[in-house]
Design a protein around this motif. Structure first.
Motif, PDB file in Angstrom:
ATOM      1  N   LEU A 199      11.089   5.918  -5.969  1.00 19.37           N
ATOM      2  CA  LEU A 199      11.695   4.642  -6.353  1.00 19.37           C
ATOM      3  C   LEU A 199      13.044   4.463  -5.657  1.00 19.37           C
ATOM      4  O   LEU A 199      13.343   3.399  -5.106  1.00 19.37           O
ATOM      5  CB  LEU A 199      11.850   4.606  -7.875  1.00 19.37           C
TER       6      LEU A 199
ATOM      7  N   GLU B  49      12.490   3.574  -2.015  1.00 21.33           N
ATOM      8  CA  GLU B  49      12.060   2.183  -1.843  1.00 21.33           C
ATOM      9  C   GLU B  49      13.255   1.235  -2.012  1.00 21.33           C
ATOM     10  O   GLU B  49      13.461   0.310  -1.228  1.00 21.33           O
ATOM     11  CB  GLU B  49      10.977   1.881  -2.886  1.00 21.33           C
TER      12      GLU B  49
ATOM     13  N   ASN C 298       5.727  -0.332  -7.721  1.00 21.73           N
ATOM     14  CA  ASN C 298       4.281  -0.572  -7.749  1.00 21.73           C
ATOM     15  C   ASN C 298       3.802  -0.961  -9.146  1.00 21.73           C
ATOM     16  O   ASN C 298       4.601  -1.217 -10.037  1.00 21.73           O
ATOM     17  CB  ASN C 298       3.513   0.635  -7.194  1.00 21.73           C
TER      18      ASN C 298
HETATM   19  C1  LIG Z   1       4.503   2.436  -4.015  1.00 22.82           C
HETATM   20  O1  LIG Z   1       3.380   2.508  -3.138  1.00 22.82           O
HETATM   21  C2  LIG Z   1       3.714   2.747  -1.784  1.00 22.82           C
HETATM   22  C3  LIG Z   1       2.433   2.636  -0.952  1.00 22.82           C
HETATM   23  O2  LIG Z   1       1.446   3.466  -1.483  1.00 22.82           O
HETATM   24  C4  LIG Z   1       4.378   4.112  -1.670  1.00 22.82           C
HETATM   25  O3  LIG Z   1       4.764   4.338  -0.337  1.00 22.82           O
HETATM   26  C5  LIG Z   1       5.626   4.116  -2.557  1.00 22.82           C
HETATM   27  O4  LIG Z   1       6.221   5.388  -2.525  1.00 22.82           O
HETATM   28  C6  LIG Z   1       5.277   3.757  -3.992  1.00 22.82           C
HETATM   29  N1  LIG Z   1       6.488   3.667  -4.785  1.00 22.82           N
HETATM   30  C7  LIG Z   1       6.650   4.335  -5.922  1.00 22.82           C
HETATM   31  C8  LIG Z   1       7.946   4.149  -6.617  1.00 22.82           C
HETATM   32  O5  LIG Z   1       5.802   5.056  -6.424  1.00 22.82           O
END
Ligand SMILES: *[C@@H]1O[C@H](CO)[C@@H](O)[C@H](O)[C@H]1NC(C)=O
Ligand SMILES: *[C@@H]1O[C@H](CO)[C@@H](O)[C@H](O)[C@H]1NC(C)=O
Ligand SMILES: *[C@@H]1O[C@H](CO)[C@@H](O)[C@H](O)[C@H]1NC(C)=O
Length: 546
Positions: free
Chosen positions: A483, A486, A522
């Protein structure tokens, strides 16, 4: 910053101006800056490779405008917080020390920044319902985000509560009581004037905030002095159904303030009397004011009685309403400033957590009482009579479904759905806008209350975005680490005015039901019923227009 080598590689390919952090060994050893000709020494956060500097940007006598200062104060320690409920009384948003001399900026500068690197700046306004919060609040450590994103984080303190927003009726400030708003403008102007001193890029200043910090940025949409001062805006968990206070409402609050029990023994005939009052007496009066004012003054949000005021020189009109009705008359043109706007999945869990933390079984009577207290009886009656998803569950022996329905109702009405409506309006007025919903988070200390509580049980409540935003969660691993990665990626790109990864910009009314709303972490995001909020049930800024 050593946590995210993959992220750095990705960022480095995006733009040459994203400066990739170098290994700590190559960094400067000391933390010094030349600030307006004076050498200042900061605090070296060796583990993050970041220098932290605290600078005083203004001084102010009580209920007068702040003015720039050349006396910077202690630069290697976090500043005193503005007066509020004390840390020792259980307020995790305040530093141990408080002072009315609280107009400081805390800068987090990557230690490898230099006079020629010109790092982008995220200027940050903390939340706390305009009455709490500080640069020392739990999780508000900008070092992790500064290091991971290669940006400068500049956390701005501004006056709180009655001291920042509600001068007494005898004050000479008349109809323009917005000291807190003008503190923020002075801080931004200081950052702009001194950007070379702290290696910041004047053309890349993003103004971001959470909760009431985000609301202050929304207020600046209508402030002419804010035009051209920042390149983009981030509003996290702004309770967007709330407007700002009319001058009449603020005058009523000022009158009610004077009648609080804590002030009964004081002589308060003149402005000088008010300026001489012990600050602890004022804070005691403020505490009863915010808890009781909504019973006697119409239209006060139950969680935010004290706010900026529209109707005077600083903020002539309520900018929320203007965005919908007449966006071309906003001071800040939506077309000129990109906007990132987010809410958490379960915003209202924090406000009604007490229904989970003690074993209260909701029944129809209690449900409608709580809803009425939060939204007023007219809206509560409409909601209770409406169909799914806000209908009162008929069979619910444990109260669980009622609690979840109540949380969804308030989250939709105060945060999620107005965010999407205002995003639509911002886009329609020519603005670039991104919308996100936090589907994961890290439980903020104010949400970790009681046993079996909702927010600690997987809900993503108000403020659960703070730790992942600032990359400040203790020992992140697994989901928290993903998280943070991202968030660092998306937020840093936004601050650099670069395309925001895989995020699409928000356009069109389909966004109300979820299209083009990005799930941060996600999973699925909540939908808003179309044509419900803002028409069947109205927002505060539609109802309270004077
Ligand atoms: C959300 O999904 C993406 C693609 O699968 C992944 O790269 C990312 O780490 C995920 N984010 C979390 C917070 O799990
Ligand atoms: C810089 O310092 C000088 C005095 O040394 C002062 O007059 C001036 O106002 C300062 N500028 C700012 C922006 O603080
Ligand atoms: C509903 O709840 C309230 C508050 O908990 C309680 O006083 C009242 O007796 C309850 N009513 C019924 C019908 O159970």
């Amino acid at each position: 910053m050593v946590r995210f080598s993959v992220l750095f590689a990705a960022l480095a390919t995006l733009a040459s101006r994203v400066v990739v952090a170098t290994p700590i060994a190559e960094r400067q050893t000391g933390c010094t800056l030349t600030w307006n000709g004076s050498t200042i020494t900061g605090y070296a956060d060796g583990s993050e490779g970041v220098c932290r500097y605290t600078v005083r940007y203004g001084t102010a006598n009580r209920w007068t405008d702040s003015v720039a200062t050349t006396s910077l104060g202690t630069t290697n320690a976090l500043p005193p917080s503005c007066p509020q409920i004390s840390a020792s009384a259980g307020n995790p948003l305040s530093a141990a020390t408080q002072s009315e001399d609280c107009l400081y900026i805390t800068l987090y500068v990557p230690a490898d920044a230099t006079a020629t690197s010109h790092q982008p700046v995220l200027a940050w306004l903390h939340g706390g319902a305009y009455t709490f919060g500080s640069d020392s609040a739990a999780g508000f450590d900008g070092a992790g985000l500064a290091a991971n994103g290669g940006i400068i984080v500049a956390a701005i303190q501004y006056r709180l509560g009655v001291l920042g927003n509600i001068p007494p009726t005898v004050a000479p400030s008349g109809t323009d009581p917005n000291f807190a708003l003008r503190d923020v403008l002075l801080a931004i102007n200081t950052l702009r004037a001194r950007h070379n001193d702290f290696y910041g890029d004047n053309s890349l200043i993003t103004l971001g905030g959470q909760d009431s910090g985000a609301s202050i940025i929304r207020a600046l949409w209508g402030v002419s002095g804010a035009v051209g001062k920042f390149s983009s805006m981030i509003l996290q968990s702004d309770p967007l159904s709330y407007g700002f206070a009319s001058t009449a409402t603020t005058n009523s609050l000022a009158t009610l303030l004077a009648s609080q029990p804590a002030l009964s023994g004081s002589t308060l005939t003149t402005f000088a009397n008010w300026q001489a009052l012990p600050v602890s007496t004022l804070i005691a009066a403020q505490n009863t004011l915010v808890n009781t004012a909504s019973a006697t003054i119409a239209g006060l949000p139950i969680t935010g009685a004290i706010r900026p005021t529209w109707g005077g020189t600083t903020l002539p009109q309520d900018p929320t309403r203007l965005l919908i009705s007449n966006p071309s008359s906003l001071a800040i043109s939506p077309a000129s400033v990109p906007l990132l706007i987010t809410n958490t999945k379960n915003e209202a869990g924090s406000a009604i957590q007490y229904l989970w933390s003690t074993p209260i079984t909701l029944n129809a009577t209690r449900y409608s009482n709580v809803l009425g207290a939060l939204l007023g009886s007219t809206r509560a009656t409409t909601l209770l009579a409406s169909g799914s998803p806000y209908a009162l569950p008929t069979t619910d022996s444990t109260g669980d479904i009622m609690r979840q329905t109540l949380e969804r109702t308030i989250a939709d009405g105060a945060w999620r759905c107005p965010a999407r409506t205002l995003a639509n309006a911002y886009a329609a007025a020519g603005g670039t806008v991104y919308v996100g919903e936090w589907t994961k988070g890290v439980t903020y200390p104010t949400n970790a209350v009681g046993s079996g509580a909702y927010c600690t049980g997987g809900a993503v409540c108000h403020s659960d975005d703070i730790y992942p935003l600032f990359q400040s969660a203790p020992s992140p691993s697994g989901t928290t680490l993903l998280l943070e990665e991202e968030v660092s990626n998306v937020w840093t790109n936004f601050v650099n005015v670069l395309p925001v990864g895989s995020w699409s910009t928000f356009t069109g009314t389909t966004g109300v039901t979820g299209t083009n709303v990005h799930a941060i972490g996600n999973g699925t995001i909540g939908a808003c019923p179309s044509s419900y909020w803002g028409s069947t049930v109205q927002w505060d800024w539609q109802i309270y227009t004077s």
